[in-house]
Write a protein that holds these residues in place. Sequence first.
Motif, mmCIF file in Angstrom:
data_model
loop_
_atom_site.group_PDB
_atom_site.id
_atom_site.type_symbol
_atom_site.label_atom_id
_atom_site.label_comp_id
_atom_site.label_asym_id
_atom_site.label_seq_id
_atom_site.Cartn_x
_atom_site.Cartn_y
_atom_site.Cartn_z
ATOM 1 N N LEU A 119 55.138 6.562 32.243
ATOM 2 C CA LEU A 119 55.592 6.626 30.851
ATOM 3 C C LEU A 119 55.083 5.447 30.024
ATOM 4 O O LEU A 119 55.031 5.526 28.796
ATOM 5 C CB LEU A 119 57.125 6.644 30.787
ATOM 6 N N MET A 120 54.722 4.366 30.689
ATOM 7 C CA MET A 120 54.235 3.177 29.987
ATOM 8 C C MET A 120 52.797 3.351 29.492
ATOM 9 O O MET A 120 52.345 2.624 28.616
ATOM 10 C CB MET A 120 54.314 1.953 30.895
ATOM 11 N N ILE A 121 52.095 4.311 30.050
ATOM 12 C CA ILE A 121 50.698 4.540 29.695
ATOM 13 C C ILE A 121 50.659 5.424 28.446
ATOM 14 O O ILE A 121 51.366 6.428 28.374
ATOM 15 C CB ILE A 121 49.943 5.210 30.867
ATOM 16 N N PRO A 122 49.845 5.073 27.445
ATOM 17 C CA PRO A 122 49.777 5.876 26.220
ATOM 18 C C PRO A 122 49.502 7.356 26.490
ATOM 19 O O PRO A 122 48.799 7.710 27.443
ATOM 20 C CB PRO A 122 48.629 5.233 25.441
ATOM 21 N N GLN A 123 50.061 8.193 25.650
ATOM 22 C CA GLN A 123 50.019 9.645 25.805
ATOM 23 C C GLN A 123 48.596 10.188 25.957
ATOM 24 O O GLN A 123 48.359 11.100 26.732
ATOM 25 C CB GLN A 123 50.703 10.301 24.593
ATOM 26 N N GLN A 124 47.643 9.631 25.223
ATOM 27 C CA GLN A 124 46.286 10.168 25.224
ATOM 28 C C GLN A 124 45.505 9.853 26.498
ATOM 29 O O GLN A 124 44.419 10.385 26.703
ATOM 30 C CB GLN A 124 45.517 9.712 23.979
ATOM 31 N N VAL A 125 46.020 8.990 27.350
ATOM 32 C CA VAL A 125 45.336 8.640 28.602
ATOM 33 C C VAL A 125 45.682 9.686 29.659
ATOM 34 O O VAL A 125 46.858 9.909 29.954
ATOM 35 C CB VAL A 125 45.747 7.231 29.079
ATOM 36 N N PRO A 126 44.662 10.333 30.247
ATOM 37 C CA PRO A 126 44.936 11.346 31.281
ATOM 38 C C PRO A 126 45.193 10.705 32.648
ATOM 39 O O PRO A 126 44.947 9.512 32.846
ATOM 40 C CB PRO A 126 43.650 12.164 31.305
ATOM 41 N N TYR A 127 45.684 11.502 33.570
ATOM 42 C CA TYR A 127 45.867 11.105 34.971
ATOM 43 C C TYR A 127 46.785 9.893 35.132
ATOM 44 O O TYR A 127 46.497 8.973 35.889
ATOM 45 C CB TYR A 127 44.525 10.839 35.650
ATOM 46 N N LYS A 128 47.876 9.897 34.420
ATOM 47 C CA LYS A 128 48.799 8.753 34.437
ATOM 48 C C LYS A 128 49.339 8.443 35.837
ATOM 49 O O LYS A 128 49.355 7.291 36.257
ATOM 50 C CB LYS A 128 49.955 8.999 33.468
ATOM 51 N N ILE A 129 49.804 9.471 36.532
ATOM 52 C CA ILE A 129 50.361 9.268 37.883
ATOM 53 C C ILE A 129 49.299 8.668 38.795
ATOM 54 O O ILE A 129 49.568 7.712 39.541
ATOM 55 C CB ILE A 129 50.906 10.599 38.464
ATOM 56 N N GLU A 130 48.094 9.190 38.725
ATOM 57 C CA GLU A 130 47.003 8.692 39.561
ATOM 58 C C GLU A 130 46.685 7.235 39.233
ATOM 59 O O GLU A 130 46.424 6.429 40.129
ATOM 60 C CB GLU A 130 45.751 9.571 39.388
ATOM 61 N N ILE A 131 46.722 6.906 37.943
ATOM 62 C CA ILE A 131 46.462 5.524 37.522
ATOM 63 C C ILE A 131 47.523 4.592 38.097
ATOM 64 O O ILE A 131 47.203 3.496 38.572
ATOM 65 C CB ILE A 131 46.394 5.425 35.982
ATOM 66 N N VAL A 132 48.773 5.017 38.071
ATOM 67 C CA VAL A 132 49.855 4.180 38.615
ATOM 68 C C VAL A 132 49.626 3.945 40.107
ATOM 69 O O VAL A 132 49.743 2.818 40.587
ATOM 70 C CB VAL A 132 51.232 4.818 38.345
#
Length: 150
Positions: A55-68
């Motif tokens: 949720l801390m990653i901006p909305q427009q950034v894809p693959y948030k879970i993977e980034i975490v």
Amino acid sequence: MKPLIVLLGVFTACLMIVKLTRGTYEIALSARVALSAMLVFTAIGHFFFTKGMALMIPQQVPYKIEIVYITGVLEIFMAVGLLLENYRVLTAWVLIAFLLVVLPANIHGALKNVNYQNASLDGNSWKYLWFRIPLQLFFIGWTYFAVLRK
């Protein structure tokens, strides 16, 4: 706040243990061990609080879970790299860059009131933000003085 407590607590404990076992204070070694412990501590959060951190990653950034997950693994690698003589300096520079790159996510999370532990939007945004930015700079300075300063 918890990462700071881990950093300072491990630093103090390591400093005392090294003094008792080697007869001298080894500040740089103790600082690197503490930084490594803090990175492992924060990396664990990436796996236990994945949805909240996403949720801390901006909305427009894809693959948030993977980034975490990737950043959690990266923190573990950096924790190890700081303790290996041949990789210490490179790891310190990577860590400084990492701390700068994740700062916008921390700011975004604070502005959106993200409570990463509950994966909700009821966090303490301004209190967190005003503490987090100086804390991030403190971690960068700690890394510089523990590893790169000669």
